[in-house]
Design a protein around this motif. Sequence first.
Motif, PDB file in Angstrom:
ATOM      1  N   LYS A  57       5.229   1.753 -22.491  1.00  0.00           N
ATOM      2  CA  LYS A  57       5.794   3.091 -22.351  1.00  0.00           C
ATOM      3  C   LYS A  57       5.410   3.676 -20.992  1.00  0.00           C
ATOM      4  CE  LYS A  57       3.537   4.199 -26.021  1.00  0.00           C
ATOM      5  NZ  LYS A  57       3.012   4.892 -27.220  1.00  0.00           N
ATOM      6  N   ALA A  58       6.331   4.470 -20.441  1.00  0.00           N
ATOM      7  CA  ALA A  58       6.080   5.208 -19.207  1.00  0.00           C
ATOM      8  C   ALA A  58       6.310   6.682 -19.476  1.00  0.00           C
ATOM      9  CB  ALA A  58       7.003   4.725 -18.093  1.00  0.00           C
ATOM     10  N   LYS A  59       5.391   7.512 -19.005  1.00  0.00           N
ATOM     11  CA  LYS A  59       5.505   8.965 -19.136  1.00  0.00           C
ATOM     12  C   LYS A  59       5.500   9.535 -17.725  1.00  0.00           C
ATOM     13  CE  LYS A  59       2.927   8.831 -23.497  1.00  0.00           C
ATOM     14  NZ  LYS A  59       1.733   9.316 -24.245  1.00  0.00           N
ATOM     15  N   LEU A  60       6.676   9.835 -17.205  1.00  0.00           N
ATOM     16  CA  LEU A  60       6.827  10.183 -15.800  1.00  0.00           C
ATOM     17  C   LEU A  60       7.216  11.641 -15.616  1.00  0.00           C
ATOM     18  CD1 LEU A  60       8.770   6.971 -14.776  1.00  0.00           C
ATOM     19  CD2 LEU A  60       6.365   7.451 -14.349  1.00  0.00           C
ATOM     20  N   VAL A  61       6.442  12.342 -14.813  1.00  0.00           N
ATOM     21  CA  VAL A  61       6.799  13.692 -14.404  1.00  0.00           C
ATOM     22  C   VAL A  61       7.965  13.580 -13.427  1.00  0.00           C
ATOM     23  CG1 VAL A  61       5.971  15.814 -13.304  1.00  0.00           C
ATOM     24  CG2 VAL A  61       4.389  14.391 -14.628  1.00  0.00           C
ATOM     25  N   VAL A  62       8.886  14.546 -13.499  1.00  0.00           N
ATOM     26  CA  VAL A  62      10.024  14.554 -12.581  1.00  0.00           C
ATOM     27  C   VAL A  62       9.839  15.696 -11.577  1.00  0.00           C
ATOM     28  CG1 VAL A  62      12.527  14.649 -12.337  1.00  0.00           C
ATOM     29  CG2 VAL A  62      11.505  13.665 -14.407  1.00  0.00           C
ATOM     30  N   GLY A  63       9.856  15.332 -10.287  1.00  0.00           N
ATOM     31  CA  GLY A  63       9.725  16.318  -9.223  1.00  0.00           C
ATOM     32  C   GLY A  63      10.823  16.139  -8.199  1.00  0.00           C
ATOM     33  N   GLY A  72       7.049  10.269 -11.286  1.00  0.00           N
ATOM     34  CA  GLY A  72       5.671   9.814 -11.145  1.00  0.00           C
ATOM     35  C   GLY A  72       4.665  10.669 -11.858  1.00  0.00           C
ATOM     36  N   ILE A  73       3.644  11.102 -11.112  1.00  0.00           N
ATOM     37  CA  ILE A  73       2.541  11.896 -11.661  1.00  0.00           C
ATOM     38  C   ILE A  73       2.312  13.109 -10.774  1.00  0.00           C
ATOM     39  CG2 ILE A  73       1.356   9.946 -12.749  1.00  0.00           C
ATOM     40  CD1 ILE A  73      -0.535   9.912 -10.324  1.00  0.00           C
ATOM     41  N   GLN A  74       1.627  14.106 -11.323  1.00  0.00           N
ATOM     42  CA  GLN A  74       1.253  15.257 -10.513  1.00  0.00           C
ATOM     43  C   GLN A  74       0.367  14.786  -9.357  1.00  0.00           C
ATOM     44  OE1 GLN A  74       2.326  18.321 -10.834  1.00  0.00           O
ATOM     45  NE2 GLN A  74       3.326  18.186 -12.819  1.00  0.00           N
ATOM     46  N   THR A  75       0.681  15.232  -8.167  1.00  0.00           N
ATOM     47  CA  THR A  75      -0.060  14.810  -6.980  1.00  0.00           C
ATOM     48  C   THR A  75      -1.513  15.258  -7.065  1.00  0.00           C
ATOM     49  OG1 THR A  75       1.932  14.905  -5.627  1.00  0.00           O
ATOM     50  CG2 THR A  75      -0.178  14.979  -4.463  1.00  0.00           C
ATOM     51  N   ILE A  76      -2.423  14.322  -6.797  1.00  0.00           N
ATOM     52  CA  ILE A  76      -3.851  14.632  -6.822  1.00  0.00           C
ATOM     53  C   ILE A  76      -4.158  15.673  -5.741  1.00  0.00           C
ATOM     54  CG2 ILE A  76      -6.164  13.697  -6.441  1.00  0.00           C
ATOM     55  CD1 ILE A  76      -5.138  11.035  -7.519  1.00  0.00           C
ATOM     56  N   ASP A  77      -4.809  16.747  -6.138  1.00  0.00           N
ATOM     57  CA  ASP A  77      -5.215  17.821  -5.213  1.00  0.00           C
ATOM     58  C   ASP A  77      -4.020  18.444  -4.496  1.00  0.00           C
ATOM     59  OD1 ASP A  77      -7.891  17.238  -5.840  1.00  0.00           O
ATOM     60  OD2 ASP A  77      -8.012  15.738  -4.250  1.00  0.00           O
ATOM     61  N   GLY A  78      -2.806  18.269  -5.049  1.00  0.00           N
ATOM     62  CA  GLY A  78      -1.618  18.846  -4.426  1.00  0.00           C
ATOM     63  C   GLY A  78      -1.290  20.204  -5.011  1.00  0.00           C
ATOM     64  N   ALA A  79      -0.250  20.810  -4.488  1.00  0.00           N
ATOM     65  CA  ALA A  79       0.209  22.092  -5.007  1.00  0.00           C
ATOM     66  C   ALA A  79       0.765  21.903  -6.411  1.00  0.00           C
ATOM     67  CB  ALA A  79       1.285  22.660  -4.078  1.00  0.00           C
ATOM     68  N   PRO A  80       0.723  22.950  -7.254  1.00  0.00           N
ATOM     69  CA  PRO A  80       1.287  22.834  -8.606  1.00  0.00           C
ATOM     70  C   PRO A  80       2.731  22.361  -8.569  1.00  0.00           C
ATOM     71  CG  PRO A  80       0.062  24.879  -8.374  1.00  0.00           C
ATOM     72  CD  PRO A  80       0.146  24.283  -7.000  1.00  0.00           C
ATOM     73  N   GLY A  81       3.030  21.330  -9.325  1.00  0.00           N
ATOM     74  CA  GLY A  81       4.385  20.817  -9.387  1.00  0.00           C
ATOM     75  C   GLY A  81       4.698  19.744  -8.378  1.00  0.00           C
ATOM     76  N   GLN A  82       3.804  19.488  -7.439  1.00  0.00           N
ATOM     77  CA  GLN A  82       4.040  18.416  -6.466  1.00  0.00           C
ATOM     78  C   GLN A  82       3.845  17.063  -7.151  1.00  0.00           C
ATOM     79  OE1 GLN A  82       1.754  18.840  -2.897  1.00  0.00           O
ATOM     80  NE2 GLN A  82       2.438  16.891  -2.023  1.00  0.00           N
ATOM     81  N   VAL A  83       4.819  16.166  -6.986  1.00  0.00           N
ATOM     82  CA  VAL A  83       4.830  14.902  -7.723  1.00  0.00           C
ATOM     83  C   VAL A  83       4.751  13.717  -6.763  1.00  0.00           C
ATOM     84  CG1 VAL A  83       6.179  13.452  -9.310  1.00  0.00           C
ATOM     85  CG2 VAL A  83       6.136  15.943  -9.611  1.00  0.00           C
ATOM     86  N   THR A  84       3.939  12.742  -7.133  1.00  0.00           N
ATOM     87  CA  THR A  84       3.802  11.492  -6.379  1.00  0.00           C
ATOM     88  C   THR A  84       4.565  10.392  -7.096  1.00  0.00           C
ATOM     89  OG1 THR A  84       1.638  12.081  -5.474  1.00  0.00           O
ATOM     90  CG2 THR A  84       2.174   9.735  -5.572  1.00  0.00           C
ATOM     91  N   ASP A  85       5.391   9.674  -6.355  1.00  0.00           N
ATOM     92  CA  ASP A  85       6.170   8.570  -6.925  1.00  0.00           C
ATOM     93  C   ASP A  85       5.249   7.519  -7.545  1.00  0.00           C
ATOM     94  OD1 ASP A  85       7.226   5.638  -6.465  1.00  0.00           O
ATOM     95  OD2 ASP A  85       9.010   6.901  -6.633  1.00  0.00           O
ATOM     96  N   LEU A  86       5.583   7.090  -8.778  1.00  0.00           N
ATOM     97  CA  LEU A  86       4.785   6.074  -9.466  1.00  0.00           C
ATOM     98  C   LEU A  86       5.696   5.015 -10.095  1.00  0.00           C
ATOM     99  CD1 LEU A  86       1.620   5.972  -9.835  1.00  0.00           C
ATOM    100  CD2 LEU A  86       2.030   6.572 -12.216  1.00  0.00           C
TER     101      LEU A  86
END
Length: 378
Positions: A57-63, A72-86
């Motif tokens: 299973k994959a649980k991917l945030v959409v940004g 992907g996932i919420q960006t580490i230490d990023g602004a709220p809602g910023q998403v990193t491709d995973l």
Amino acid sequence: MRCDYLERDLCRSCTLLHLRYPDQIARKERAVRDVLGLPEDVWLPPVTSRQDRFRNKAKLVVGGTAAAPVLGIQTIDGAPGQVTDLTACPLHLETIEASLPALARFVTTASLTPYDIAARSGELKYLLVTASPDGELLIRLVLRSREAETRIRKHLPGLLADLPHAAVVSLNLQPQHAAVLEGPEEIVLHGETLTMRVNDLPLHLRPRSFFQTSTDVAAALYRQATAWIAELGPRTLWDLYCGVGGFALHAARAVPGLEVLGIEVSTEAVASAGRTAADLGLPRARFMAQDAGAVALGDPSQAPDVVVVNPPRRGIGAPLAQWLETSSAAHVVYSSCNAASLARDLAAMPSLRVERAQLLDMFPNTDHYEVLTLLARR
């Protein structure tokens, strides 16, 4: 195993990836044994896993934007809602990874605006994708509202043409501005169930049904529990927190004439389990939608020969533990993902002694695990 995401500090999920895999297993075994304090002779050899390509299973945030979505996932230490491709996570099954470009294109085609946490605007929050051993997919789009439903239905034939192995496509409505993965309302657009073939058992999975993260390790978990149950030869068995019926249906198939009752709060999971029982011709396997903890309100002298429990991380809790302690059940099979709550529950059931235990590495590269125990009445 190497991971570019970890090396670039884009994802920190695999906290043990710096360790050799045998050292990961040794670390987990030490931790679980220390918490449970069981005699050495009860432990069976651990069940290991491959380190990559095990997650079904994959649980991917959409940004990003509808024109250029990021999965992907919420960006580490990023602004709220910023998403990193995973999308190239090496843990996901290849079938999942191969489906993600088509899903990203669908976001654009259907004009699905990713949810903006800071602005509290947009529609698409998550993409949830589950893959079966046969290569089929269950795809869920978690939305804030039904605003995009018409566009999604319009463009769904194109998605199914791109992903012909999509067995189920659904919308989940999660209107809250909160870190909640999914909401209570599901709108199924295509198909009905995903068939998870485990040990040649066709378990049906509906969109809101729980299933273990690693199909291979889940198969080993069910085989071991079934072997213990078959050795006991019970006439009656209850499977509490039964999900889609993995333990119950394996036991019903293995022990001739066994009367099985599965109890699970999710009506979708109960419907899935009932369908599998019908497919297999197991009329003695019944399932009901109820909070498993409510079983503690019944007469403990009417308990079955064997009770299987597979609770969430919090454990079974004091009322059910007390019911089992005073019940007539001769054996309990307890599957746990949290040794601390398992230890607490075992302490509340002193009349039940752990005869066998086994660690199963359901979650490689992390400190998480599954531990299976067989308890016998003293």
